[in-house]
Structure formats: structure tokens, C-alpha cells
Write a protein that holds these residues in place. Structure first.
Motif, short mmCIF file in Angstrom:
data_model
loop_
_atom_site.label_atom_id
_atom_site.label_comp_id
_atom_site.label_asym_id
_atom_site.label_seq_id
_atom_site.Cartn_x
_atom_site.Cartn_y
_atom_site.Cartn_z
N LEU A 31 0.84 -1.20 0.00
CA LEU A 31 0.00 0.00 0.00
C LEU A 31 0.88 1.25 0.00
O LEU A 31 2.11 1.17 0.09
N ASN A 32 0.24 2.43 -0.09
CA ASN A 32 1.01 3.64 -0.33
C ASN A 32 1.89 4.07 0.84
O ASN A 32 2.96 4.65 0.63
N GLU A 36 3.44 0.96 6.74
CA GLU A 36 2.38 0.00 7.07
C GLU A 36 2.97 -1.18 7.85
O GLU A 36 3.97 -1.77 7.45
N GLN A 37 2.35 -1.51 8.98
CA GLN A 37 2.69 -2.66 9.82
C GLN A 37 4.05 -2.53 10.52
O GLN A 37 4.47 -3.44 11.21
N VAL A 38 4.72 -1.40 10.34
CA VAL A 38 6.00 -1.17 11.02
C VAL A 38 5.78 -0.44 12.33
O VAL A 38 6.45 -0.70 13.34
N LYS A 68 6.12 -12.99 15.01
CA LYS A 68 5.70 -14.27 14.42
C LYS A 68 4.33 -14.13 13.77
O LYS A 68 4.12 -14.58 12.63
N TYR A 69 3.39 -13.50 14.46
CA TYR A 69 2.05 -13.30 13.89
C TYR A 69 2.12 -12.49 12.60
O TYR A 69 1.48 -12.81 11.61
N LEU A 70 2.92 -11.42 12.63
CA LEU A 70 3.02 -10.57 11.45
C LEU A 70 3.64 -11.31 10.27
O LEU A 70 3.33 -11.02 9.11
N ASN A 71 4.50 -12.26 10.57
CA ASN A 71 5.16 -13.03 9.50
C ASN A 71 4.35 -14.22 9.03
O ASN A 71 4.54 -14.70 7.92
N ASN A 179 -3.37 -7.49 14.87
CA ASN A 179 -4.50 -6.99 14.09
C ASN A 179 -4.56 -5.46 14.08
O ASN A 179 -5.11 -4.87 13.16
N MET A 180 -4.00 -4.83 15.11
CA MET A 180 -3.91 -3.36 15.13
C MET A 180 -2.91 -2.86 14.09
O MET A 180 -3.01 -1.74 13.60
N SER A 181 -1.95 -3.70 13.73
CA SER A 181 -0.84 -3.26 12.89
C SER A 181 -1.28 -2.73 11.54
O SER A 181 -0.63 -1.86 10.96
N PHE A 182 -2.37 -3.27 10.99
CA PHE A 182 -2.80 -2.86 9.66
C PHE A 182 -3.82 -1.72 9.70
O PHE A 182 -4.44 -1.41 8.68
N SER A 183 -3.99 -1.10 10.86
CA SER A 183 -4.92 0.03 10.95
C SER A 183 -4.21 1.29 11.44
O SER A 183 -4.81 2.18 12.01
N ILE A 184 -2.90 1.37 11.18
CA ILE A 184 -2.11 2.52 11.60
C ILE A 184 -1.38 3.08 10.38
O ILE A 184 -0.70 2.35 9.65
#
Length: 282
Positions: A31-32, A36-38, A68-71, A179-184
């Protein structure tokens, strides 16, 4: 009645959505916003520094499990805005031949759940509102949420890592952080007022094997297709369409309505097609 959300797109993509009854849903890493997710890991490090009473062993466990979840999971993002007439969104996503599609959240969320759950029962489909962080990666609401999730475990010890019931509770919280990682997103994108539908699947799932690629500025962007089969059972619940402020042809509005009525949207009428109120010559 659920709230309306708006998906900004170009003319070719709108034609494809209407005629094939499908959506392209982009893999989150492409995404732009390059962060994202960092940001979630940076927020977690800030929590760890601010809460020295939590042992290093517990902090390390949370960090490693979150990584681990993110990967292990793929996150596919379908983006919407709460704004139905946003100049930044017209400029960024819709260009000179842009449109936005108005849909009610409950309708489109239920449709996505029905389709992807039929594909794989383990797939999660969730709705999330994007939160924005400044250059220092600060956001009071997010920090309070992380505190709320992790403070109950601040006095956990190494021995607690051998307690299955306690670890199960901690794992649930870590999954919520993932799950919060993709909403920031970075605050530079705050004008988008973005809200998302997110498709979550294991990286080794059949859905990953179904990924396709589109070319954007020389890069190859992976995405999945909602309703690749063009099954009429999964009719995209379009309620409104708005035309960008840069459209000049006098037949634009009538042509959209004709295309809609020519297909599966025979109930849509002239009142459902509107033109941006932004006063722009070009």
C-alpha cells in the motif's frame, strides 16, 4: 441503517467492478504508506521503555510472538473513506477520470465474509478504522489501547511462561496487537479519513496461491480478487456513485447510469449518480 463508506477509483476500474462484479484487494505491504505494519513495533518498544517493571523476558516474549504473527499471516486491504467528496482522494486515487462508489458498511462487510468464509473457513474478515501517527510515532488513543492490553501482564514472571492458561490470555492480546498493525498510518495520510475491510489468512493458505499481480509505476503489486468467478450471488452493493470534479463530458453521468442499468443494477436511477461539488476547472 449502517454508515456509508466511499471507495475512490478510476474509470477503467469502475467499469471492471460493475461488469465483473469483483474487487481487487491489495496485499498490505504494497500500500502507499511505507510504514504500514511497522509502526506497531515502534509503539511496542515505546511501551517497553515506559514500563520497566515488566521483565525483559516477558517483553521479549511479546515482541517475538508479535513478529511471528506478522510473519505468519497475510493481510489484504480494501480501502474506503468516510468522505464522499475529498480533493486529496480525487487527486491521488481517481485522477482525471475518477469516481467514488458509495456502499453501506454492513452490506459490503457481510458480502466479503460470505465469500471468503466459503473459500476458507479460517479466513478472518474484519472492519477497522485507520488511526494516524505523527513523525514521532505518537498517538494518544493507540498508546492508551496498548496500555490497556498489556498492563495486566506487567508483573508476569518467567515462571508464568510455563502456565498454559496465562500464556493463552497473553497470546490473545498479542494477536490483537497484530491486528492493530494494519490500521495505523502516518499522519500525512490523515486527510483520507480511511476505513478498511481486511482479509486475514495464513501465508500458506490456498488464498495466497490465488494472488495475482498488477503493474504500478514499474512495480508488481500482489492482490486477491473478491468474486473472481463473477458469481451474481455476490453482487457488490453499490448504492451511490459520485463523479470527480475534473469530468467535462456532458454524457458522463448518463453513460454511467446506462452501464449500471445495462447490467445488474437496474434499480439505480439518476438521483444515485452525483457530481462533486468541489469548484475546480482542472
Amino acid at each position: 441503517m449502517s454508515k456509508f463508506l466511499y471507495h475512490y477509483t478510476g474509470a477503467f476500474a469502475l467499469k471492471n467492478i460493475i461488469q465483473t462484479n469483483s474487487f481487487w484487494i491489495t496485499k498490505s505491504e504494497y500500500l502507499n504508506d511505507a510504514t504500514e505494519q511497522v509502526v506497531i513495533m515502534r509503539l511496542l518498544r515505546h511501551f517497553n521503555k515506559s514500563n520497566y517493571k515488566m521483565s525483559n523476558e516477558i517483553q521479549d516474549f511479546i515482541t517475538k510472538e508479535l513478529e511471528k504473527y506478522l510473519n505468519e499471516y497475510n493481510y489484504y486491504i480494501l480501502s474506503f473513506s468516510e468522505s464522499d467528496d475529498s480533493l486529496p482522494l480525487w487527486n491521488y486515487y481517481a485522477e482525471n477520470d475518477g469516481y467514488n462508489i458509495g456502499m453501506q458498511l454492513d452490506d459490503v462487510l457481510g458480502l466479503m465474509e460470505s465469500y471468503f468464509k466459503a473459500f476458507d473457513e479460517e479466513i478472518q474478515v474484519i472492519n477497522t478504522k485507520v488511526e494516524y501517527v505523527d513523525e514521532g510515532n505518537t498517538n494518544e488513543k493507540l498508546s492508551m489501547k496498548i496500555n490497556e492490553l498489556l498492563l495486566p501482564f506487567i508483573h508476569f514472571t518467567v515462571e508464568d511462561l510455563d502456565n498454559s492458561s496465562k500464556i493463552e490470555k497473553l497470546e490473545e492480546v498479542i494477536l490483537e496487537l497484530a491486528n492493530m498493525s494494519f490500521s495505523i498510518k502516518n499522519s500525512a495520510y490523515s486527510s483520507e479519513k480511511e476505513e478498511r475491510i481486511v482479509i486475514i489468512s495464513k501465508k500458506d493458505s490456498d488464498l495466497t496461491a490465488q494472488e495475482e499481480f498488477r503493474v504500478f509505476r514499474g512495480a508488481f503489486i500482489p492482490y486477491i480478487v473478491f468474486n473472481k468467478e463473477s458469481n451474481p450471488e455476490y453482487l457488490i452493493p453499490i448504492k451511490k456513485i459520485k463523479i470527480s470534479p475534473y469530468q467535462t463530458l456532458d454524457v458522463t453521468k448518463s453513460s454511467i447510469l446506462y452501464m449500471l442499468n445495462h447490467g445488474r443494477y437496474k434499480d439505480m436511477n439518476e438521483e444515485d449518480i452525483t457530481i462533486s461539488l468541489i469548484p475546480s476547472r482542472y
